[in-house]
Design an enzyme around this catalytic site. Sequence first.
Site, PDB file in Angstrom:
ATOM      1  N   HIS A 145       0.874  -1.180   0.000  1.00  0.00           N
ATOM      2  CA  HIS A 145       0.000   0.000   0.000  1.00  0.00           C
ATOM      3  C   HIS A 145       0.912   1.231   0.000  1.00  0.00           C
ATOM      4  O   HIS A 145       2.032   1.175   0.511  1.00  0.00           O
ATOM      5  CB  HIS A 145      -0.826  -0.055   1.296  1.00  0.00           C
ATOM      6  CG  HIS A 145      -1.904   0.970   1.422  1.00  0.00           C
ATOM      7  ND1 HIS A 145      -1.655   2.272   1.794  1.00  0.00           N
ATOM      8  CD2 HIS A 145      -3.253   0.884   1.254  1.00  0.00           C
ATOM      9  CE1 HIS A 145      -2.798   2.931   1.854  1.00  0.00           C
ATOM     10  NE2 HIS A 145      -3.784   2.109   1.523  1.00  0.00           N
TER      11      HIS A 145
ATOM     12  N   ASP B  87       3.216  -4.459   8.005  1.00  0.00           N
ATOM     13  CA  ASP B  87       1.975  -3.708   7.840  1.00  0.00           C
ATOM     14  C   ASP B  87       0.835  -4.707   7.999  1.00  0.00           C
ATOM     15  O   ASP B  87       0.563  -5.504   7.099  1.00  0.00           O
ATOM     16  CB  ASP B  87       1.972  -3.056   6.450  1.00  0.00           C
ATOM     17  CG  ASP B  87       0.631  -2.396   6.119  1.00  0.00           C
ATOM     18  OD1 ASP B  87      -0.326  -2.560   6.890  1.00  0.00           O
ATOM     19  OD2 ASP B  87       0.552  -1.732   5.074  1.00  0.00           O
TER      20      ASP B  87
ATOM     21  N   GLN C  10      -4.434  -5.252   6.914  1.00  0.00           N
ATOM     22  CA  GLN C  10      -5.452  -6.163   6.376  1.00  0.00           C
ATOM     23  C   GLN C  10      -5.432  -7.523   7.070  1.00  0.00           C
ATOM     24  O   GLN C  10      -6.203  -8.407   6.712  1.00  0.00           O
ATOM     25  CB  GLN C  10      -5.231  -6.362   4.867  1.00  0.00           C
ATOM     26  CG  GLN C  10      -5.412  -5.106   4.052  1.00  0.00           C
ATOM     27  CD  GLN C  10      -6.847  -4.581   4.065  1.00  0.00           C
ATOM     28  OE1 GLN C  10      -7.785  -5.323   4.324  1.00  0.00           O
ATOM     29  NE2 GLN C  10      -6.998  -3.294   3.801  1.00  0.00           N
TER      30      GLN C  10
ATOM     31  N   LYS D 183     -10.301  -1.128  10.512  1.00  0.00           N
ATOM     32  CA  LYS D 183     -10.427  -2.282   9.613  1.00  0.00           C
ATOM     33  C   LYS D 183     -10.730  -3.560  10.406  1.00  0.00           C
ATOM     34  O   LYS D 183     -10.844  -4.636   9.840  1.00  0.00           O
ATOM     35  CB  LYS D 183      -9.146  -2.449   8.797  1.00  0.00           C
ATOM     36  CG  LYS D 183      -8.929  -1.284   7.814  1.00  0.00           C
ATOM     37  CD  LYS D 183      -7.749  -1.513   6.949  1.00  0.00           C
ATOM     38  CE  LYS D 183      -7.266  -0.252   6.268  1.00  0.00           C
ATOM     39  NZ  LYS D 183      -8.052   0.138   5.094  1.00  0.00           N
TER      40      LYS D 183
ATOM     41  N   CYS E   3      -4.779   2.424  -3.651  1.00  0.00           N
ATOM     42  CA  CYS E   3      -3.516   2.927  -3.058  1.00  0.00           C
ATOM     43  C   CYS E   3      -2.363   1.954  -3.323  1.00  0.00           C
ATOM     44  O   CYS E   3      -1.484   1.787  -2.462  1.00  0.00           O
ATOM     45  CB  CYS E   3      -3.651   3.209  -1.568  1.00  0.00           C
ATOM     46  SG  CYS E   3      -4.882   4.436  -1.181  1.00  0.00           S
TER      47      CYS E   3
HETATM   48  C1  LIG Z   1      -2.312  -2.832   3.548  1.00  0.00           C
HETATM   49  C2  LIG Z   1      -2.663  -1.455   4.030  1.00  0.00           C
HETATM   50  N1  LIG Z   1      -1.732  -0.705   4.610  1.00  0.00           N
HETATM   51  C3  LIG Z   1      -1.990   0.514   5.082  1.00  0.00           C
HETATM   52  C4  LIG Z   1      -3.237   1.070   4.979  1.00  0.00           C
HETATM   53  C5  LIG Z   1      -3.503   2.438   5.532  1.00  0.00           C
HETATM   54  O1  LIG Z   1      -4.404   2.349   6.588  1.00  0.00           O
HETATM   55  P1  LIG Z   1      -5.072   3.662   7.215  1.00  0.00           P
HETATM   56  O2  LIG Z   1      -5.688   4.414   6.062  1.00  0.00           O
HETATM   57  O3  LIG Z   1      -6.077   3.138   8.171  1.00  0.00           O
HETATM   58  O4  LIG Z   1      -3.984   4.430   7.866  1.00  0.00           O
HETATM   59  C6  LIG Z   1      -4.253   0.341   4.361  1.00  0.00           C
HETATM   60  C7  LIG Z   1      -5.592   0.921   4.161  1.00  0.00           C
HETATM   61  O5  LIG Z   1      -6.301   0.568   3.248  1.00  0.00           O
HETATM   62  C8  LIG Z   1      -3.963  -0.957   3.881  1.00  0.00           C
HETATM   63  O6  LIG Z   1      -4.897  -1.711   3.308  1.00  0.00           O
END
Ligand SMILES: Cc1ncc(COP(=O)(O)O)c(C=O)c1O
Length: 419
Positions: free
Chosen positions: A133, A213, A216, A239, A377
């Site tokens: 992401h 990270d 998900q 999430k 993203c």
């Molecule tokens: C794999 C991953 N990393 C990071 C993020 C960023 O999360 P947040 O927008 O809650 O900070 C997301 C959000 O979709 C994501 O799916």
Amino acid sequence: MSTTADTVEKKGYDVEEIRAQFPILKERVHGKPLVYFDNAATSQKPRRVIKAESTYYATINANVHRGVHTLSTKATEAQEAARETIRTHINAKHAHEVIFTSGTTASLNLAAFSLGQLLLKKGDEVLISGMEHHSNIVPWQLACERHGAVLKVIPVTDEGELEPRRRDDATEYFTERTKVLALTHVSNTLGTINPVKELIAEAKKRGGVTVVDGAQAIAHLDIDVQDLGCDLYAFSGHKAYGPTGTGVLYGREELLNEMPPWQGGGEMIDTVTFEKTTYAKLPFKFEAGTPHIAGIIGLGEAIRWMEDYDKQAMAAHEHLLLEHATKELLTIDGMRIIGTAKEKVGVISFVIEGVHHYDLGTLLDQQGIAVRTGHHCTQPLMERFGVSGTTRTSFACFNTVEEVNSMVAATRKAVKMLR
Ligand SMILES: Cc1ncc(COP(=O)(O)O)c(C=O)c1O
């Protein structure tokens, strides 16, 4: 994660009982019952979480760790109880290894800024993957620019898995200059579950710091940070059935103690003079300013709510939805699923020949069906698969087979209209 209908039945998974706890699922969109398949963007919230937040505001609203008065003490206790809940949920050794942030993005920016200051020198390498992401790309790019380091990328296969090795050399991604491995546990676009434990072990053999990270993963997998062996683990509350504006950065105590703070301000200090500031102990060194107290309390409740259920049964239910939806979607003419890894959570990204994802998303919305369209993203990943965007359906514990059938039927109908 691979389970069968039998397993679900044995565990007595009652999706209707779960659905009854989500007030939003009674909403109608364009006169149709809401079918919410955008859980990878943000999941819906059970009543208990909504109530925990509003009860805080209605009964104990006060700032934390500041006052001697009763409300402040109660608010502090409730916030710290959430920290302890999260500690046990992810099996961290200490509660002070759980740092509250505003979400995964903030957690990863904290990690990249602070590790950059601590570790990165000119010519050092930061290793990420091709399915990250933007939140796990850009903060590292910024850190590399600041310190003259180099960003390296593990490629992604046609199936949407990490390429295990270049030629026959499994170690080639890691060099003596690799200082950080920052990897997504689960891809938000492909659904792929990455073998993070193995890669963490590989990075550690070479002395690298490891960052995961988990945005998900937190709602779908059992997370045990000690078993994974990672140094840092980031996730968002929203999430995982919790409130927006909440997140966590887990960090191994010894490393967190070495890392410099990211943001300065109230609560993160020990002493301040105009000449010099000394910092508070963990976790407060990394928690400048007033936190999202109501949200953190809601996040604690969301984790407790999830823990009331058998995670394996939830995962099995979501896996059935994944298998059923994959099979049905593939019957649509011109369908291409992007991301066919062996190990997946309930995320399906797809493109359909002659149909723009935006148009499809709009037509599905008119049928009350919420899906995500676009690049999610993950622009470099879109480029890897030669598409500008996809339609993505992502499942949660409250979704049903009937909803999948509605989505497939509505997609088929939309395709006829759009071609
Ligand atoms: C794999 C991953 N990393 C990071 C993020 C960023 O999360 P947040 O927008 O809650 O900070 C997301 C959000 O979709 C994501 O799916």
